[in-house]
Write an enzyme that holds these catalytic residues in place. Sequence first.
Site, mmCIF file in Angstrom:
data_model
loop_
_atom_site.group_PDB
_atom_site.id
_atom_site.type_symbol
_atom_site.label_atom_id
_atom_site.label_comp_id
_atom_site.label_asym_id
_atom_site.label_seq_id
_atom_site.Cartn_x
_atom_site.Cartn_y
_atom_site.Cartn_z
ATOM 1 N N CYS A 243 0.622 -1.463 -0.253
ATOM 2 C CA CYS A 243 0.240 -0.329 -0.271
ATOM 3 C C CYS A 243 0.937 1.118 0.375
ATOM 4 O O CYS A 243 0.735 1.831 -0.610
ATOM 5 C CB CYS A 243 -1.034 0.056 1.432
ATOM 6 S SG CYS A 243 -2.177 -1.344 0.873
ATOM 7 N N HIS B 251 2.291 1.850 -3.542
ATOM 8 C CA HIS B 251 1.350 2.178 -4.245
ATOM 9 C C HIS B 251 0.889 3.987 -4.196
ATOM 10 O O HIS B 251 0.792 4.525 -5.144
ATOM 11 C CB HIS B 251 -0.309 1.499 -4.156
ATOM 12 C CG HIS B 251 -1.459 1.577 -4.827
ATOM 13 N ND1 HIS B 251 -1.215 0.846 -6.035
ATOM 14 C CD2 HIS B 251 -1.872 1.950 -4.586
ATOM 15 C CE1 HIS B 251 -2.739 0.929 -7.005
ATOM 16 N NE2 HIS B 251 -2.729 1.878 -5.866
ATOM 17 N N GLU B 252 0.812 3.728 -3.069
ATOM 18 C CA GLU B 252 0.467 4.436 -2.756
ATOM 19 C C GLU B 252 1.303 6.238 -3.324
ATOM 20 O O GLU B 252 1.194 7.413 -3.628
ATOM 21 C CB GLU B 252 -0.282 5.500 -1.342
ATOM 22 C CG GLU B 252 -1.972 4.363 -1.254
ATOM 23 C CD GLU B 252 -2.837 4.821 -2.157
ATOM 24 O OE1 GLU B 252 -2.829 5.869 -3.708
ATOM 25 O OE2 GLU B 252 -3.778 3.331 -1.702
ATOM 26 N N ILE B 253 2.391 5.992 -2.299
ATOM 27 C CA ILE B 253 3.893 6.539 -3.126
ATOM 28 C C ILE B 253 4.194 7.120 -4.567
ATOM 29 O O ILE B 253 4.172 8.475 -4.962
ATOM 30 C CB ILE B 253 5.257 6.021 -2.043
ATOM 31 C CG1 ILE B 253 4.625 7.001 -0.548
ATOM 32 C CG2 ILE B 253 6.078 7.257 -2.705
ATOM 33 C CD1 ILE B 253 5.796 6.732 0.372
#
Length: 166
Positions: free
Chosen positions: A130, A133-135
Site C-alpha cells: 500500500c 502504491h500510494e507513494i
Amino acid sequence: MTIRPIVRFPDLRLRSVAEPISVFDDELRRVADDLTETMHAAPGIGITALHIGMLKRLVVIEVSPTIGPRCYVNPTILWASDEMIRHVEGSVSMPGVTEEIERHARVRIGYQTLDGDEAVEEAEGLLAVCHQHEIDQLDGLFWIERLSRLKRERLVKRYQKQQRRL
C-alpha cells in the site's frame, strides 16, 4: 466529514506529481477526514489527495479495521528490501479491475503526521504494498504503469468495457 468525488482513470491529474504540504492546520485535518470517508465509501484500503483532485502529498491507508485509518503527510520511501512479493492491486480511480503487481516485500517510509511531526514507519506485506502504491501515485505514477504494456492494454480494455456497461 464529506465523501468527495473521485477522479477517474484516464484523467490526467492521476499522472500529476503532488506538491509537499507545509501547512498543518484544521483544513488539512478536514481533508484527511474527507479522504477517509471517501476511501470507505469507494471502498478501498488506500487513497491519496490526488484521487480527489488535490495535488497534495497526503495519504490515508487502512489495511485493518482493528488498527483503523492512518494518515501520512509527505511520505517518502527511505529504504526497500531486495526481496520482492506479488500482490493483486487496483485503484479507487479505476474500480472493478485488478492485476498482480510486483513490489518490495518490506519498506521503511519517512513521513509527517497531521501535526507536522516527523515519523518513520517500517512495513511489510500488504502495508508495504500500500505504501509503495500510494507513494507512486503521489509521484505521478499510476499503478497500471507497473504492468507490462500488454497487461496494461488488456486491463484498460477490460475497464473500458466495464464502464460502457454501467
